[in-house]
Design a protein around this motif. Structure first.
Motif, PDB file in Angstrom:
ATOM      1  N   MET A   1      25.187 -20.455 -10.523  1.00 34.08           N
ATOM      2  CA  MET A   1      25.403 -19.978 -11.887  1.00 34.08           C
ATOM      3  C   MET A   1      24.484 -20.717 -12.869  1.00 34.08           C
ATOM      4  O   MET A   1      24.133 -21.881 -12.643  1.00 34.08           O
ATOM      5  CB  MET A   1      26.857 -20.193 -12.283  1.00 34.08           C
ATOM      6  CG  MET A   1      27.819 -19.231 -11.601  1.00 34.08           C
ATOM      7  SD  MET A   1      29.464 -19.292 -12.359  1.00 34.08           S
ATOM      8  CE  MET A   1      30.265 -18.014 -11.429  1.00 34.08           C
ATOM      9  N   SER A   2      24.141 -20.095 -13.937  1.00 37.80           N
ATOM     10  CA  SER A   2      23.274 -20.702 -14.929  1.00 37.80           C
ATOM     11  C   SER A   2      23.975 -21.842 -15.648  1.00 37.80           C
ATOM     12  O   SER A   2      25.133 -21.751 -16.011  1.00 37.80           O
ATOM     13  CB  SER A   2      22.856 -19.643 -15.955  1.00 37.80           C
ATOM     14  OG  SER A   2      22.225 -20.262 -17.051  1.00 37.80           O
ATOM     15  N   SER A   3      23.202 -22.945 -15.834  1.00 40.08           N
ATOM     16  CA  SER A   3      23.765 -24.082 -16.551  1.00 40.08           C
ATOM     17  C   SER A   3      23.919 -23.790 -18.035  1.00 40.08           C
ATOM     18  O   SER A   3      24.457 -24.610 -18.775  1.00 40.08           O
ATOM     19  CB  SER A   3      22.864 -25.313 -16.350  1.00 40.08           C
ATOM     20  OG  SER A   3      21.563 -25.058 -16.861  1.00 40.08           O
ATOM     21  N   LEU A   4      23.409 -22.614 -18.477  1.00 40.11           N
ATOM     22  CA  LEU A   4      23.554 -22.252 -19.883  1.00 40.11           C
ATOM     23  C   LEU A   4      24.940 -21.707 -20.183  1.00 40.11           C
ATOM     24  O   LEU A   4      25.323 -21.599 -21.347  1.00 40.11           O
ATOM     25  CB  LEU A   4      22.497 -21.208 -20.264  1.00 40.11           C
ATOM     26  CG  LEU A   4      21.032 -21.664 -20.160  1.00 40.11           C
ATOM     27  CD1 LEU A   4      20.104 -20.518 -20.518  1.00 40.11           C
ATOM     28  CD2 LEU A   4      20.786 -22.862 -21.070  1.00 40.11           C
ATOM     29  N   LEU A   5      25.684 -21.342 -19.154  1.00 41.32           N
ATOM     30  CA  LEU A   5      27.031 -20.834 -19.372  1.00 41.32           C
ATOM     31  C   LEU A   5      27.949 -21.960 -19.830  1.00 41.32           C
ATOM     32  O   LEU A   5      27.809 -23.102 -19.390  1.00 41.32           O
ATOM     33  CB  LEU A   5      27.589 -20.224 -18.084  1.00 41.32           C
ATOM     34  CG  LEU A   5      26.942 -18.945 -17.564  1.00 41.32           C
ATOM     35  CD1 LEU A   5      27.563 -18.565 -16.229  1.00 41.32           C
ATOM     36  CD2 LEU A   5      27.087 -17.818 -18.568  1.00 41.32           C
ATOM     37  N   PRO A   6      28.916 -21.668 -20.710  1.00 34.65           N
ATOM     38  CA  PRO A   6      29.914 -22.689 -21.038  1.00 34.65           C
ATOM     39  C   PRO A   6      30.709 -23.043 -19.797  1.00 34.65           C
ATOM     40  O   PRO A   6      30.921 -22.200 -18.915  1.00 34.65           O
ATOM     41  CB  PRO A   6      30.779 -22.000 -22.094  1.00 34.65           C
ATOM     42  CG  PRO A   6      30.544 -20.535 -21.917  1.00 34.65           C
ATOM     43  CD  PRO A   6      29.134 -20.400 -21.419  1.00 34.65           C
ATOM     44  N   LEU A   7      31.150 -24.295 -19.708  1.00 32.28           N
ATOM     45  CA  LEU A   7      31.818 -24.787 -18.515  1.00 32.28           C
ATOM     46  C   LEU A   7      33.284 -25.078 -18.802  1.00 32.28           C
ATOM     47  O   LEU A   7      33.628 -25.701 -19.812  1.00 32.28           O
ATOM     48  CB  LEU A   7      31.146 -26.067 -18.017  1.00 32.28           C
ATOM     49  CG  LEU A   7      31.748 -26.708 -16.758  1.00 32.28           C
ATOM     50  CD1 LEU A   7      31.561 -25.792 -15.541  1.00 32.28           C
ATOM     51  CD2 LEU A   7      31.104 -28.076 -16.504  1.00 32.28           C
ATOM     52  N   ALA A   8      34.153 -24.623 -17.894  1.00 32.49           N
ATOM     53  CA  ALA A   8      35.587 -24.917 -17.961  1.00 32.49           C
ATOM     54  C   ALA A   8      36.008 -25.618 -16.682  1.00 32.49           C
ATOM     55  O   ALA A   8      35.527 -25.303 -15.595  1.00 32.49           O
ATOM     56  CB  ALA A   8      36.397 -23.633 -18.148  1.00 32.49           C
ATOM     57  N   VAL A   9      36.927 -26.566 -16.813  1.00 30.62           N
ATOM     58  CA  VAL A   9      37.548 -27.241 -15.676  1.00 30.62           C
ATOM     59  C   VAL A   9      39.021 -26.880 -15.695  1.00 30.62           C
ATOM     60  O   VAL A   9      39.684 -27.015 -16.733  1.00 30.62           O
ATOM     61  CB  VAL A   9      37.363 -28.765 -15.754  1.00 30.62           C
ATOM     62  CG1 VAL A   9      38.076 -29.456 -14.589  1.00 30.62           C
ATOM     63  CG2 VAL A   9      35.878 -29.123 -15.774  1.00 30.62           C
ATOM     64  N   VAL A  10      39.550 -26.428 -14.566  1.00 27.42           N
ATOM     65  CA  VAL A  10      40.951 -26.014 -14.480  1.00 27.42           C
ATOM     66  C   VAL A  10      41.592 -26.709 -13.285  1.00 27.42           C
ATOM     67  O   VAL A  10      41.112 -26.574 -12.148  1.00 27.42           O
ATOM     68  CB  VAL A  10      41.091 -24.483 -14.303  1.00 27.42           C
ATOM     69  CG1 VAL A  10      42.571 -24.084 -14.318  1.00 27.42           C
ATOM     70  CG2 VAL A  10      40.319 -23.730 -15.385  1.00 27.42           C
ATOM     71  N   THR A  11      42.671 -27.440 -13.516  1.00 26.29           N
ATOM     72  CA  THR A  11      43.434 -28.002 -12.398  1.00 26.29           C
ATOM     73  C   THR A  11      44.669 -27.131 -12.160  1.00 26.29           C
ATOM     74  O   THR A  11      45.129 -26.418 -13.053  1.00 26.29           O
ATOM     75  CB  THR A  11      43.877 -29.449 -12.669  1.00 26.29           C
ATOM     76  OG1 THR A  11      44.809 -29.478 -13.752  1.00 26.29           O
ATOM     77  CG2 THR A  11      42.686 -30.336 -12.991  1.00 26.29           C
ATOM     78  N   GLY A  12      45.181 -27.188 -10.943  1.00 31.61           N
ATOM     79  CA  GLY A  12      46.272 -26.281 -10.584  1.00 31.61           C
ATOM     80  C   GLY A  12      45.810 -24.846 -10.631  1.00 31.61           C
ATOM     81  O   GLY A  12      46.560 -23.937 -11.013  1.00 31.61           O
TER      82      GLY A  12
END
Length: 262
Positions: A1-12
């Motif tokens: 995926m492009s590093s220009l995309l916003p990044l989300a971290v999700v646990t569970g």
């Protein structure tokens, strides 16, 4: 995926609210890093990491591997619905609930905080309306969610100068498998043999609860429109919460029956 995309971290992220958030984030063009003990259901577009959030070394290694990436959204969502009364719940139940519902959440926030600051991101922590309510039969769950909310209040003050939004997400009933604790090996040593009235109520109420995918859409829409710190997403929980606080201020007593106001 492009590093220009916003990044989300999700646990569970493997089930319930976390899974629904992950799926909806993908539709919004967000790159997702997902953590769960079981990631088999996740979309192939997700960067899935299969381990327990209590594994501090694995959590640290993951955060460090992405240390150069600003994080726009952190959903500290992993939690367990450990029921049981205060005295009859074995010590293992209390420890399990504390480790997952409190310590692992604080660790997640601490490890990803530099990336959140870099991205001027938003940290959304799944607490529960139970953190500010009173009812029998869920001692470890209620106590740990209340402790988590208190910790987040402290974090709110610390975050003011960092440009990070902190949101204590306090849902009411959302249709998930949180009551299906038998999927965890820990349940053999951490839960009473017999279900209590709270468990029975929850199993019935879950059938009519808001679907997790609909809830996730509301959460992400709410973030875009400016979510509060105390984020109570289900208005039906407020009368009960307010009545509990009136009982506190009036030096009254806790509610005597699940669902009945003091």
């Amino acid at each position: 995926m492009s590093s220009l995309l916003p990044l989300a971290v999700v646990t569970g992220a493997g089930s319930g609210i976390g899974y629904a958030l992950t799926q909806d984030l993908l539709t919004r063009g967000v790159e997702v890093v997902a953590v769960d003990r079981d990631t088999s259901r996740l979309d192939e577009r997700v960067q899935a990491y299969e381990f327990d959030v209590r594994d501090g070394a694995a959590m640290q290694e993951l955060a460090e591997s992405l240390s150069s990436r600003p994080v726009h959204y952190l959903f500290a969502n992993a939690g367990v619905g450990v029921s049981g009364d205060v005295l009859s719940s074995p010590e293992q139940a209390w420890q399990w609930a504390w480790d997952v519902n409190v310590l692992s959440v604080i660790r997640t926030l601490r490890l990803w905080w530099p990336q959140l600051v870099a991205g001027r991101g938003k940290a959304v922590v799944t607490v529960s309306a139970a953190a500010l309510q009173s009812y029998p039969g869920a001692g470890p769950y209620r106590a740990t969610k209340a402790a988590l909310l208190s910790a987040l209040e402290g974090l709110y003050y610390q975050a003011l100068g960092d440009g990070v939004g902190v949101h204590a997400l306090c849902p009411g009933l959302v249709r998930t498998d949180i009551t299906e604790v038998n999927r965890y090996a820990e349940v053999a040593h951490a839960t009473p043999a017999e279900p209590n009235p709270f468990e029975s109520f929850m199993r019935t109420a879950m059938r009519e609860a808001e679907p997790a995918d609909a809830f996730a859409r509301r959460v992400l829409d709410g973030l875009d429109s400016g979510a509060p710190f105390y984020w109570f997403t289900h208005p039906e929980t407020m009368d009960w919460t307010e009545a509990r606080h009136r009982a506190v201020v009036g030096a009254g007593t806790p509610f005597t029956d699940f669902g009945a106001l003091a």
